[in-house]
Design a protein around this motif. Structure first.
Motif, PDB file in Angstrom:
ATOM      1  N   ARG A  20       6.038  34.612  23.421  1.00 42.27           N
ATOM      2  CA  ARG A  20       5.038  34.381  22.380  1.00 42.27           C
ATOM      3  C   ARG A  20       5.170  35.467  21.327  1.00 42.27           C
ATOM      4  O   ARG A  20       5.397  36.626  21.643  1.00 42.27           O
ATOM      5  CB  ARG A  20       3.625  34.419  22.971  1.00 42.27           C
ATOM      6  N   ASN A  21       4.996  35.052  20.081  1.00 44.98           N
ATOM      7  CA  ASN A  21       5.091  36.001  18.972  1.00 44.98           C
ATOM      8  C   ASN A  21       3.893  36.936  18.979  1.00 44.98           C
ATOM      9  O   ASN A  21       2.751  36.485  19.085  1.00 44.98           O
ATOM     10  CB  ASN A  21       5.163  35.223  17.653  1.00 44.98           C
ATOM     11  N   SER A  22       4.156  38.241  18.838  1.00 43.70           N
ATOM     12  CA  SER A  22       3.075  39.224  18.870  1.00 43.70           C
ATOM     13  C   SER A  22       3.066  40.138  17.658  1.00 43.70           C
ATOM     14  O   SER A  22       2.152  40.935  17.488  1.00 43.70           O
ATOM     15  CB  SER A  22       3.185  40.085  20.141  1.00 43.70           C
TER      16      SER A  22
ATOM     17  N   GLY B 121       8.455  39.355  12.445  1.00 44.98           N
ATOM     18  CA  GLY B 121       9.886  39.491  12.724  1.00 44.98           C
ATOM     19  C   GLY B 121      10.269  38.923  14.067  1.00 44.98           C
ATOM     20  O   GLY B 121       9.449  38.361  14.786  1.00 44.98           O
ATOM     21  N   TYR B 122      11.548  39.055  14.384  1.00 40.10           N
ATOM     22  CA  TYR B 122      12.039  38.433  15.612  1.00 40.10           C
ATOM     23  C   TYR B 122      12.003  39.376  16.813  1.00 40.10           C
ATOM     24  O   TYR B 122      12.336  38.998  17.929  1.00 40.10           O
ATOM     25  CB  TYR B 122      13.476  37.908  15.407  1.00 40.10           C
ATOM     26  N   ARG B 123      11.606  40.634  16.609  1.00 37.20           N
ATOM     27  CA  ARG B 123      11.511  41.567  17.729  1.00 37.20           C
ATOM     28  C   ARG B 123      10.116  41.564  18.346  1.00 37.20           C
ATOM     29  O   ARG B 123       9.926  42.072  19.449  1.00 37.20           O
ATOM     30  CB  ARG B 123      11.850  42.990  17.266  1.00 37.20           C
TER      31      ARG B 123
ATOM     32  N   GLU C  90       8.004  31.559  14.195  1.00 36.58           N
ATOM     33  CA  GLU C  90       7.848  32.896  14.771  1.00 36.58           C
ATOM     34  C   GLU C  90       9.140  33.706  14.763  1.00 36.58           C
ATOM     35  O   GLU C  90       9.109  34.912  15.026  1.00 36.58           O
ATOM     36  CB  GLU C  90       7.302  32.778  16.198  1.00 36.58           C
ATOM     37  N   ASP C  91      10.266  33.066  14.477  1.00 39.03           N
ATOM     38  CA  ASP C  91      11.540  33.787  14.445  1.00 39.03           C
ATOM     39  C   ASP C  91      12.249  33.482  13.129  1.00 39.03           C
ATOM     40  O   ASP C  91      12.836  32.414  12.968  1.00 39.03           O
ATOM     41  CB  ASP C  91      12.420  33.371  15.626  1.00 39.03           C
ATOM     42  N   PRO C  92      12.198  34.386  12.155  1.00 42.34           N
ATOM     43  CA  PRO C  92      12.796  34.111  10.839  1.00 42.34           C
ATOM     44  C   PRO C  92      14.302  33.912  10.891  1.00 42.34           C
ATOM     45  O   PRO C  92      14.875  33.285   9.989  1.00 42.34           O
ATOM     46  CB  PRO C  92      12.433  35.360  10.025  1.00 42.34           C
ATOM     47  N   LEU C  93      14.955  34.414  11.931  1.00 42.93           N
ATOM     48  CA  LEU C  93      16.401  34.210  12.029  1.00 42.93           C
ATOM     49  C   LEU C  93      16.748  32.735  12.155  1.00 42.93           C
ATOM     50  O   LEU C  93      17.851  32.314  11.831  1.00 42.93           O
ATOM     51  CB  LEU C  93      16.957  34.981  13.233  1.00 42.93           C
TER      52      LEU C  93
ATOM     53  N   GLU D 201       8.544  35.963   5.643  1.00 45.77           N
ATOM     54  CA  GLU D 201       9.040  36.181   7.004  1.00 45.77           C
ATOM     55  C   GLU D 201      10.467  36.753   7.028  1.00 45.77           C
ATOM     56  O   GLU D 201      10.810  37.547   7.896  1.00 45.77           O
ATOM     57  CB  GLU D 201       8.998  34.865   7.797  1.00 45.77           C
ATOM     58  N   LEU D 202      11.304  36.345   6.048  1.00 46.06           N
ATOM     59  CA  LEU D 202      12.698  36.809   6.063  1.00 46.06           C
ATOM     60  C   LEU D 202      12.831  38.281   5.711  1.00 46.06           C
ATOM     61  O   LEU D 202      13.883  38.877   5.939  1.00 46.06           O
ATOM     62  CB  LEU D 202      13.551  35.957   5.126  1.00 46.06           C
ATOM     63  N   GLU D 203      11.766  38.855   5.179  1.00 45.87           N
ATOM     64  CA  GLU D 203      11.803  40.285   4.857  1.00 45.87           C
ATOM     65  C   GLU D 203      11.919  41.137   6.117  1.00 45.87           C
ATOM     66  O   GLU D 203      12.280  42.317   6.050  1.00 45.87           O
ATOM     67  CB  GLU D 203      10.543  40.692   4.088  1.00 45.87           C
TER      68      GLU D 203
END
Length: 362
Positions: A2-4, A7-9, A67-70, A105-107
């Motif tokens: 789950r996104n917390s 970014g993707y980390r 939740e994951d810009p990649l 988000e891509l930032e």
């Protein structure tokens, strides 16, 4: 997971056994990647992946996609891979990707991941689609603004029937793929005309000096994305000298010899061959020119071979003993190479005249 955090980390992971397969598949990026099989070979497809596979659609599975810009780059890469099979990005996924870009988000993407996805995309069947998809959703302006800037910049129609510089670069990328060039060449092709995005508008559609003007922009891209040195070197070389290769039959022997030196063609023959591929992709990456031959590559290759075949030992021995050092040796070898190139250039010009006469006759 789950996104917390942005970014993707920023994810927390729950590996509990009570997580169902359907819940796990819901966290995947695309429906075609969200299918499974049981031990009996039965398809488990809760999110319509098989239907999208049949319809050749790249569609996100759920709102968790954001939740994951990649994933924006991954979708563009999948599009580049499967475009020759007729795959396209679903409209709702395009809209969601655009929303992710607008939300910033891509930032949060780190340079290494951007480069990794871009390098992999350049190796795909149609790398131009990667650029196209990113531009359509606004992501190109975020990760490669130097390339995005090329779209809408005109070129002389007589030499570039496609006119738009950005479209020209996409055509060049397609030609590089058609030539089966490696990613080092494809990256150089993507970078080769960045200077045209920086030339004064008052000069449009001409781009005088764009070759050198683009070098700082390429260096900025390479610094920002931490591009490998070999990719950087070829990209800068191709930007600076691709037009020299196009017009090499009109050069003097001394100028051709100097060009070969600047290309480090004698010490790095493989990079020289990669440079020639970049030039060919550029020349054929124009509307209506896709299937035209590019004899300049072979002509410059012949000049290099003639210059490389001189007997350097004999040249040094022919110098007075007191001059057998440093600059005197370099100049003697330089003159010998120029002399070796001269008759090759004469033959090349005759060959070009024959080609031109044939075109006129046709």
């Amino acid at each position: 997971e789950r996104n917390s955090a942005p970014g993707y980390r920023g994810f927390v992971v729950n590996a509990s056994p009570d997580v169902t397969l359907e819940e796990d598949l819901q966290r995947r990026d695309l429906t075609i990647n969200a299918m499974a099989q049981d031990t009996e070979g039965r398809l488990i497809d809760p999110w319509g992946g098989y239907r999208d596979l049949e319809n050749r659609l790249l569609r996100h599975v759920s709102p968790a996609f954001v939740e994951d810009p990649l994933r924006v780059l991954r979708v563009a890469r999948f599009a580049a891979r499967f475009a020759p099979l007729g795959f396209t990005v679903a409209d709702e996924t395009r809209r969601l990707m655009r929303q992710m870009v607008d939300d910033g988000e891509l930032e949060h993407l780190v340079p290494e991941r951007v480069w990794q996805e871009t390098a992999r995309a350049l190796a795909e069947a149609d790398p131009a689609i990667y650029v196209r998809v990113l531009r359509d959703c606004g992501a190109l302006a975020v990760i490669l603004p130097e390339v995005d800037r090329l779209f809408g910049v005109p070129q002389p129609e007589a030499h570039h029937p496609e006119i738009d510089t950005g479209e020209h670069v996409l055509l060049c990328l397609r030609q590089a793929a058609r030539l089966d060039a490696d990613t080092t060449v494809r990256f150089a092709v993507l970078m080769h005309d960045l200077g045209k995005g920086l030339t004064p508008r008052d000069n449009w559609p001409h781009h005088y000096g764009h070759e050198q003007l683009g070098v700082p922009a390429i260096e900025a891209v390479c610094d920002r994305l931490r591009v490998p040195n070999e990719h950087r070197a070829l990209a800068i070389m191709s930007a600076r000298f691709h037009t020299h290769c196009h017009r090499m039959p009109d050069m003097k022997p001394a100028t051709v010899e100097k060009l070969l030196e600047q290309l480090d063609a004698f010490r790095r023959p493989q990079r020289f061959e990669s440079f020639l591929l970049c030039c060919e992709a550029d020349a054929s990456g124009r509307t209506g020119f896709e299937d035209r031959p590019y004899p300049q590559a072979d002509w410059l290759r012949r000049c290099r071979q003639a210059a490389a075949d001189i007997d350097q030992r004999a040249i040094v021995q022919a110098l007075p003993p007191e001059r057998r050092q440093g600059e005197a040796i370099r100049q003697a070898i330089q003159r010998a190479r120029q002399s070796a190139v001269a008759p090759v250039l004469t033959e090349i010009r005759k060959q070009r005249a024959t080609i031109e006469a044939s075109k006129t006759h046709d």
